[in-house]
Design a protein around this motif. Structure first.
Motif, PDB file in Angstrom:
ATOM      1  N   ALA A   1       0.831  -1.206   0.000  1.00 51.85           N
ATOM      2  CA  ALA A   1       0.000   0.000   0.000  1.00 51.85           C
ATOM      3  C   ALA A   1       0.862   1.252   0.000  1.00 51.85           C
ATOM      4  O   ALA A   1       0.589   2.215  -0.728  1.00 51.85           O
ATOM      5  CB  ALA A   1      -0.934  -0.006   1.208  1.00 51.85           C
ATOM      6  N   PHE A   2       1.939   1.259   0.814  1.00 53.72           N
ATOM      7  CA  PHE A   2       2.819   2.427   0.820  1.00 53.72           C
ATOM      8  C   PHE A   2       3.632   2.495  -0.462  1.00 53.72           C
ATOM      9  O   PHE A   2       3.815   3.577  -1.039  1.00 53.72           O
ATOM     10  CB  PHE A   2       3.763   2.396   2.027  1.00 53.72           C
TER      11      PHE A   2
ATOM     12  N   THR B   1     -16.828  -1.913   6.833  1.00 53.25           N
ATOM     13  CA  THR B   1     -15.629  -1.855   5.990  1.00 53.25           C
ATOM     14  C   THR B   1     -15.105  -3.230   5.591  1.00 53.25           C
ATOM     15  O   THR B   1     -14.040  -3.321   4.978  1.00 53.25           O
ATOM     16  CB  THR B   1     -14.509  -1.085   6.718  1.00 53.25           C
ATOM     17  N   LYS B   2     -15.810  -4.269   5.928  1.00 57.88           N
ATOM     18  CA  LYS B   2     -15.401  -5.635   5.554  1.00 57.88           C
ATOM     19  C   LYS B   2     -15.275  -5.737   4.028  1.00 57.88           C
ATOM     20  O   LYS B   2     -16.148  -5.319   3.294  1.00 57.88           O
ATOM     21  CB  LYS B   2     -16.425  -6.648   6.061  1.00 57.88           C
ATOM     22  N   GLY B   3     -14.143  -6.245   3.565  1.00 60.97           N
ATOM     23  CA  GLY B   3     -13.918  -6.427   2.139  1.00 60.97           C
ATOM     24  C   GLY B   3     -13.210  -5.282   1.460  1.00 60.97           C
ATOM     25  O   GLY B   3     -12.944  -5.337   0.253  1.00 60.97           O
ATOM     26  N   ARG B   4     -12.846  -4.248   2.200  1.00 59.63           N
ATOM     27  CA  ARG B   4     -12.185  -3.084   1.584  1.00 59.63           C
ATOM     28  C   ARG B   4     -10.738  -3.427   1.217  1.00 59.63           C
ATOM     29  O   ARG B   4     -10.020  -4.091   1.976  1.00 59.63           O
ATOM     30  CB  ARG B   4     -12.218  -1.905   2.546  1.00 59.63           C
ATOM     31  N   ASN B   5     -10.285  -2.961   0.060  1.00 58.14           N
ATOM     32  CA  ASN B   5      -8.921  -3.201  -0.419  1.00 58.14           C
ATOM     33  C   ASN B   5      -8.006  -2.094   0.118  1.00 58.14           C
ATOM     34  O   ASN B   5      -8.144  -0.926  -0.276  1.00 58.14           O
ATOM     35  CB  ASN B   5      -8.904  -3.193  -1.955  1.00 58.14           C
ATOM     36  N   LEU B   6      -7.072  -2.444   0.985  1.00 56.57           N
ATOM     37  CA  LEU B   6      -6.211  -1.426   1.592  1.00 56.57           C
ATOM     38  C   LEU B   6      -5.120  -0.939   0.653  1.00 56.57           C
ATOM     39  O   LEU B   6      -4.576   0.146   0.848  1.00 56.57           O
ATOM     40  CB  LEU B   6      -5.582  -1.961   2.885  1.00 56.57           C
ATOM     41  N   ASP B   7      -4.787  -1.706  -0.363  1.00 58.47           N
ATOM     42  CA  ASP B   7      -3.760  -1.258  -1.328  1.00 58.47           C
ATOM     43  C   ASP B   7      -4.247  -0.065  -2.136  1.00 58.47           C
ATOM     44  O   ASP B   7      -3.481   0.819  -2.502  1.00 58.47           O
ATOM     45  CB  ASP B   7      -3.379  -2.386  -2.279  1.00 58.47           C
ATOM     46  N   THR B   8      -5.536  -0.032  -2.412  1.00 61.37           N
ATOM     47  CA  THR B   8      -6.110   1.062  -3.201  1.00 61.37           C
ATOM     48  C   THR B   8      -7.013   1.978  -2.388  1.00 61.37           C
ATOM     49  O   THR B   8      -7.307   3.088  -2.798  1.00 61.37           O
ATOM     50  CB  THR B   8      -6.917   0.488  -4.373  1.00 61.37           C
ATOM     51  N   GLY B   9      -7.497   1.485  -1.233  1.00 56.97           N
ATOM     52  CA  GLY B   9      -8.436   2.258  -0.436  1.00 56.97           C
ATOM     53  C   GLY B   9      -9.881   2.099  -0.865  1.00 56.97           C
ATOM     54  O   GLY B   9     -10.775   2.767  -0.337  1.00 56.97           O
ATOM     55  N   ASP B  10     -10.139   1.215  -1.832  1.00 59.62           N
ATOM     56  CA  ASP B  10     -11.488   1.000  -2.348  1.00 59.62           C
ATOM     57  C   ASP B  10     -12.218  -0.123  -1.600  1.00 59.62           C
ATOM     58  O   ASP B  10     -11.597  -1.100  -1.211  1.00 59.62           O
ATOM     59  CB  ASP B  10     -11.452   0.652  -3.837  1.00 59.62           C
TER      60      ASP B  10
END
Length: 429
Positions: free
Chosen positions: A210-211, A420-429
């Motif tokens: 993500a960073f 927020t279950k299922g949110r993609n942390l790499d993109t924030g979507d």
């Protein structure tokens, strides 16, 4: 639940550092009963504990500053850089406490030095939470994020447990006179050296995807969009909700763990050693329930876990405190405390992950750290002071209702959170 070796090593490394950081932080509260007379020789036990509780709160007051500075640092230089800096600062703070002169040796300057050391620790822990919560959440696989990120609080509890276990060993090895004279310094020496070891470990951790997705080729975000102004402008609602949930959740955690040790001694009149054993057992249980709640959040969702904690602990708070006050059997006290600790696991296991899922990568470390630190400073950091103030005025039960009132407001914040279950942390979507 398959997870690659590199990712697992990073999660373990981040968790180990988190454990040591929180051991150092909680050692202060655990051993305050012994070192309070060395820095505040006048007054009864409650008065001395009030003074050390004030210093404990001063450390909390520095946490927003540490969260602000190190949150921006983690968003600009990387999660690994933030983790490394925070543990180095904790080592310095612990060393200062370990070798601090007493009031008899230096007069009023002695508690001043103690305050300075606690300020350094406060800056460190303010940055540690945001760095570790963000790092572990981003490193965990999406479908088991609740399970793996629950170790953020499990290791926090582990740090508190180690502080308790060190107390048990010292209580068995030294007399109370020796503990008050010099034995209280030992846990801070241990903490400082453990922190230095973790510093070396964290320097070799992998950075999160993500960073790396927002960083430049040199691993640095050149034009950082991680500032308090942008955080408030773009994510105001999330900031307010994180502040409220962090304050209320943290207040409950400290009320039933850190302050409870003193409550068992100062109100229920258990021996210090007995109270320490009770809380050691409670913390072992707390450590074990975190991954179970994390799995629950992965399967059912974040909000059901949070609401169980907010409503459940709010309902049992007054009966638990009231019953323990008149309990003489340590096993009964232990079993009673398992009730709020188990229910509160719905918050403690998921809160770091939920906060990380509310913010996009470019501002995540600051978004997680700063509102958390503000909420904890206002409500968690003042738990002991508020509780002891109620007791000193002869209306100790007022604190029990205070806990319930704060948790009621916290539950409202839980209701207002998105799932927020299922949110993609790499993109924030």
């Amino acid at each position: 639940m398959a997870i690659d070796t590199k990712r697992l090593r990073s999660i373990i490394g981040g968790s180990a550092g988190n454990l040591v950081e929180w051991y150092d932080w909680f050692a202060f509260a655990t051993f305050a009963i012994y070192f309070a007379p060395a820095f505040f020789p006048k007054g009864d036990l409650t008065a001395q504990l009030l003074n050390t509780a004030g210093i404990f709160a001063a450390g909390f007051a520095m946490r927003p500053l540490g969260a602000w500075l190190m949150g921006m640092y983690g968003d600009r230089r990387g999660r690994k850089a933030g983790l490394t800096l925070s543990v180095a600062m904790m080592a310095v703070g612990s060393l200062i406490i370990a070798f601090s002169p007493t009031y008899t040796q230096l007069g009023i300057a002695a508690p001043v030095i103690l305050v300075i050391a606690r300020i350094v620790q406060g800056l460190s822990i303010g940055g540690e939470y945001g760095s570790s919560a963000t790092y572990l959440s981003e490193m965990a696989p999406d479908d088991r994020r609740g399970f793996w990120s629950s170790f953020q609080y499990a290791t926090l509890t582990g740090g508190q447990l180690i502080a308790i276990l060190v107390a048990l060993v010292l209580q068995a090895s030294l007399s109370e006179t020796e503990l008050k004279a010099w034995g209280w310094r030992i846990p801070f020496v241990i903490g400082a050296f453990l922190a230095l070891g973790v510093y070396a470990l964290r320097r070799n951790l992998a950075e999160t995807k993500a960073f790396e997705g927002v960083a430049g080729s040199d691993g640095v975000v050149v034009q950082s969009r991680s500032t308090l102004r942008m955080l408030w402008r773009d994510h105001r609602r999330a900031c307010i909700l994180v502040t409220v949930m962090s304050g209320g959740g943290g207040m409950a955690s400290y009320a039933f763990t850190t302050y409870m040790l003193k409550y068992l001694v100062n109100t229920a009149h258990f021996a210090k050693e007995t109270a320490t054993y009770i809380m050691a057992g409670v913390l072992v249980w707390s450590f074990c329930v975190q991954p179970l709640w994390g799995l629950f959040a992965d399967r059912i969702g974040r909000k059901p876990a949070l609401l169980t904690a907010g409503i459940g602990v709010g309902v049992v708070a007054v009966p638990v405190f009231t019953t323990i006050a008149v309990t003489t059997n340590p096993w009964v006290a232990f079993l009673i405390l398992l009730i709020p600790i188990t229910l509160h696991g719905g918050y403690t296991s998921t809160n770091a992950m939920v906060k990380a899922e509310l913010f996009p990568p470019h501002i995540r470390a600051l978004g997680v750290a700063f509102p958390y630190a503000v909420g904890n400073t206002m409500l968690a950091g003042t738990v002991e002071y508020v509780a002891l103030s109620f007791k000193e005025r002869g209306i100790e039960s007022g604190f029990f209702w205070y806990v319930t009132a704060v948790l009621t407001a916290t539950t409202v914040a839980f209701l207002m959170l998105p799932e927020t279950k299922g949110r993609n942390l790499d993109t924030g979507d």
